[in-house]
Design an enzyme around this catalytic site. Structure first.
Site, PDB file in Angstrom:
ATOM      1  N   SER A  22      -3.843   1.917  -8.311  1.00 39.83           N
ATOM      2  CA  SER A  22      -3.137   1.680  -9.583  1.00 39.83           C
ATOM      3  C   SER A  22      -3.961   2.190 -10.766  1.00 39.83           C
ATOM      4  O   SER A  22      -3.426   2.801 -11.695  1.00 39.83           O
ATOM      5  CB  SER A  22      -2.892   0.181  -9.774  1.00 39.83           C
ATOM      6  OG  SER A  22      -2.023  -0.294  -8.791  1.00 39.83           O
ATOM      7  N   ARG A  26      -3.231   5.331 -13.512  1.00 40.30           N
ATOM      8  CA  ARG A  26      -3.206   5.089 -14.957  1.00 40.30           C
ATOM      9  C   ARG A  26      -4.267   5.901 -15.678  1.00 40.30           C
ATOM     10  O   ARG A  26      -4.045   6.369 -16.808  1.00 40.30           O
ATOM     11  CB  ARG A  26      -3.397   3.585 -15.233  1.00 40.30           C
ATOM     12  CG  ARG A  26      -2.134   2.785 -14.879  1.00 40.30           C
ATOM     13  CD  ARG A  26      -2.447   1.339 -14.593  1.00 40.30           C
ATOM     14  NE  ARG A  26      -1.239   0.545 -14.393  1.00 40.30           N
ATOM     15  CZ  ARG A  26      -0.531   0.508 -13.265  1.00 40.30           C
ATOM     16  NH1 ARG A  26      -0.895   1.254 -12.233  1.00 40.30           N
ATOM     17  NH2 ARG A  26       0.548  -0.258 -13.168  1.00 40.30           N
ATOM     18  N   GLN A 168       4.934  -1.209 -12.721  1.00 43.19           N
ATOM     19  CA  GLN A 168       5.311   0.197 -12.918  1.00 43.19           C
ATOM     20  C   GLN A 168       6.292   0.315 -14.078  1.00 43.19           C
ATOM     21  O   GLN A 168       6.138   1.178 -14.954  1.00 43.19           O
ATOM     22  CB  GLN A 168       5.927   0.751 -11.634  1.00 43.19           C
ATOM     23  CG  GLN A 168       4.925   0.778 -10.479  1.00 43.19           C
ATOM     24  CD  GLN A 168       5.550   1.128  -9.139  1.00 43.19           C
ATOM     25  OE1 GLN A 168       6.776   1.215  -9.026  1.00 43.19           O
ATOM     26  NE2 GLN A 168       4.733   1.317  -8.130  1.00 43.19           N
ATOM     27  N   ASP A 315       1.531  -6.561  -2.657  1.00 48.78           N
ATOM     28  CA  ASP A 315       1.208  -5.539  -1.652  1.00 48.78           C
ATOM     29  C   ASP A 315       0.526  -6.129  -0.415  1.00 48.78           C
ATOM     30  O   ASP A 315       0.246  -5.409   0.542  1.00 48.78           O
ATOM     31  CB  ASP A 315       0.319  -4.453  -2.270  1.00 48.78           C
ATOM     32  CG  ASP A 315       1.090  -3.620  -3.290  1.00 48.78           C
ATOM     33  OD1 ASP A 315       2.335  -3.571  -3.207  1.00 48.78           O
ATOM     34  OD2 ASP A 315       0.455  -3.029  -4.184  1.00 48.78           O
ATOM     35  N   ARG A 388       0.855   0.623   4.215  1.00 46.04           N
ATOM     36  CA  ARG A 388       0.433  -0.783   4.357  1.00 46.04           C
ATOM     37  C   ARG A 388       0.936  -1.395   5.672  1.00 46.04           C
ATOM     38  O   ARG A 388       0.312  -2.309   6.210  1.00 46.04           O
ATOM     39  CB  ARG A 388       0.867  -1.608   3.146  1.00 46.04           C
ATOM     40  CG  ARG A 388       0.232  -1.075   1.852  1.00 46.04           C
ATOM     41  CD  ARG A 388       0.199  -2.066   0.730  1.00 46.04           C
ATOM     42  NE  ARG A 388       0.072  -1.378  -0.548  1.00 46.04           N
ATOM     43  CZ  ARG A 388      -1.075  -0.928  -1.064  1.00 46.04           C
ATOM     44  NH1 ARG A 388      -2.213  -1.098  -0.421  1.00 46.04           N
ATOM     45  NH2 ARG A 388      -1.087  -0.305  -2.234  1.00 46.04           N
TER      46      ARG A 388
HETATM   47  C1  S3P Z   1       1.980  -0.858  -8.696  1.00 48.22           C
HETATM   48  C2  S3P Z   1       2.845  -1.900  -8.888  1.00 48.22           C
HETATM   49  C3  S3P Z   1       3.546  -2.597  -7.785  1.00 48.22           C
HETATM   50  C4  S3P Z   1       2.861  -2.349  -6.460  1.00 48.22           C
HETATM   51  C5  S3P Z   1       2.530  -0.899  -6.247  1.00 48.22           C
HETATM   52  C6  S3P Z   1       1.629  -0.382  -7.342  1.00 48.22           C
HETATM   53  C7  S3P Z   1       1.377  -0.216  -9.877  1.00 48.22           C
HETATM   54  O1  S3P Z   1       4.870  -2.121  -7.701  1.00 48.22           O
HETATM   55  O2  S3P Z   1       3.665  -2.833  -5.403  1.00 48.22           O
HETATM   56  O3  S3P Z   1       1.887  -0.724  -4.991  1.00 48.22           O
HETATM   57  O4  S3P Z   1       0.388   0.527  -9.729  1.00 48.22           O
HETATM   58  O5  S3P Z   1       1.883  -0.428 -10.974  1.00 48.22           O
HETATM   59  P1  S3P Z   1       6.048  -2.716  -8.630  1.00 48.22           P
HETATM   60  O6  S3P Z   1       5.799  -2.320 -10.026  1.00 48.22           O
HETATM   61  O7  S3P Z   1       7.299  -2.113  -8.077  1.00 48.22           O
HETATM   62  O8  S3P Z   1       6.008  -4.203  -8.420  1.00 48.22           O
END
Ligand code: S3P
Length: 430
Positions: A22, A26, A168, A315, A388
């Site tokens: 993540s 970003r 996200q 996750d 996963r």
């Molecule tokens: C993530 C947010 C999560 C997560 C994904 C990564 C992110 O998804 O499940 O593996 O980096 O913002 P969602 O925003 O759909 O909950």
């Protein structure tokens, strides 16, 4: 590709935890939006993050990749060039959703495409708020990729109340809000990971956070930065579970991100009766990190999932399902309909795979019910090309009575390229 996982007689050593997925995504997007050169130290060079890096390169950012760092030359809020071809987000929902926020603010048309899995995941959740900020979206069947975006310059500031707790979607709206005139707010039903908010503040944005609401004030240019990416807690989770489940196991996971919006799994494990040590806690690039020392074998009790914890362990559900097969009593997981729209339907995948190994597991509309402890046998399971699921089932293989063969094992390349090599060196099974 099929990988055969043998029952483990031991599990010992240091795990080199891959960089946080993540935060790497970003870092790429914030660097692209800033003006000037940013560096990303210890990026996750795995398929998902490489999709984000390639997309910003195709949008006109100069990118250089070295072994342990990436350089991205940002172009400012409105400096992207119209791409000559559709931008390929591969398997990465984070790439497609966050990039939608950046492209919704550009004065050109662009199209985002993805692989078959990504093309089945809902994109309307990100299109809706961005449309109300002024952009036009065309989605396949009103919901899916390919996503064609006609940007709006300048964007309208909005107050959005999201039906899903999604980092996200939150990130897409906040990054689009940098391009709007005034305050854009995003409120979510549960607290999702807050890396974007932390990083926006570090890059000089005017952002306020209170409870479930974040507000960004635009228009606001970002400063270039030197990002440092800590270890990914969600990747560490597979080795935490394996370390707890294997008799005599001892694993050390260094420099793991311990951001409380990510570590609901630790609270859950504590309720199950597990324990561990955390050493060398410090701040790394605005995120709390520490070394985790895990020793097996834990005597685990079944614990049903509290709804408020869901966003902070979203996750980790596949590996939690494996742990639940070894816990005393009945585990009820619910409020997990989001799991049906991940890289695969993770509720269905775990129910199918674990029952193929002999676990007592039932799939419900929004969760799983698991009775434990049960002895797992060997067999053939499927990752459904979801990283996963492959890694969770490998932990099931370590505690099974005989070999477990995992179809689609190459999917670990999405987030944890060294997974199989590290697993072999910890178990000694080559
Ligand atoms: C993530 C947010 C999560 C997560 C994904 C990564 C992110 O998804 O499940 O593996 O980096 O913002 P969602 O925003 O759909 O909950």
């Amino acid at each position: 590709m099929v990988k055969v996982v043998q029952p483990a007689k031991r599990l010992r050593g240091d795990v080199v935890v891959p960089a946080d997925k993540s935060i790497t995504h970003r870092s790429v997007f914030l660097s692209a939006l800033a003006r000037g050169i940013s560096t990303i130290k210890n990026p996750l060079a795995a398929e998902d993050c490489l999709s984000s890096l390639k997309c910003v390169e195709k949008l006109g950012c100069h990118v250089e990749k070295k072994k342990d760092s990436w350089m991205v030359e940002g172009v400012g809020l409105w400096g992207f060039s119209p791409p000559s071809h559709p931008l390929d987000c591969g398997n990465s929902g984070t790439t497609m959703r966050i990039l939608s926020g950046l492209l919704a603010a550009q004065d050109f048309e662009s199209t985002l495409i993805g692989d078959p899995s990504l093309s089945k995941r809902p994109m309307d959740r990100v299109a809706e708020p961005l449309k109300s900020m002024g952009a036009s979206f065309t989605l396949s069947q009103g919901k899916f990729a390919p996503v064609t975006i006609k940007g709006q310059k300048p964007m309208r500031a909005i107050s959005w109340e999201s039906k899903v707790a999604s980092a996200q979607v939150k990130s897409a709206v906040l990054l689009a809000g940098l391009h709007a005139d005034g305050e854009t707010s995003f409120e979510e039903p549960g607290l999702s990971r807050d890396h974007t908010e932390r990083m926006l503040l570090a890059a000089g944005a005017s952002l306020q956070k209170s409870g479930l609401k974040s507000v960004v004030k635009g228009p606001c240019e970002l400063k270039s930065a030197d990002w440092v990416v800590p270890g990914d807690f969600s990747s560490a989770a597979f080795f935490i579970a394996a370390g707890l489940l294997i008799e005599g196991g001892e694993v050390i996971l260094r420099s793991v991100n311990l951001n409380p919006t990510r570590t609901g799994f630790l609270s859950y494990l504590k309720d199950m009766g597990a324990s561990w040590d955390i050493k060398n806690q410090k701040d790394l690039g605005g995120e709390p990190v520490g070394d985790l020392v895990i020793k097996g074998r834990a005597n685990l009790r079944a614990v049903s999932l509290k709804p408020h914890l869901v966003p902070s362990l979203i996750d980790e559900i596949p590996i939690m399902a494996v742990l639940a097969t070894q816990a005393r009593g009945k585990t009820v997981f619910s409020n997990l309909s989001e799991l049906r729209v991940k890289e695969t339907d993770r509720l269905k995948a775990m129910a199918l795979n674990l029952s193929a190994l002999g676990a007592k597991i039932e799939e419900t509309q929004d969760g799983l019910i698991i009775e434990g402890p049960s002895i797992l046998g060997g067999g053939m399971v499927n990752s459904f090309l979801d990283h996963r699921i492959a890694m969770a089932m490998s932990v099931a293989g370590l505690i099974s009575k005989s070999d477990v063969s995992i179809q689609g094992s190459e999917s670990v390349m999405i987030s944890f390229p060294s997974f199989w090599t590290q697993l072999s060196s910890l178990t000694g099974n080559i």
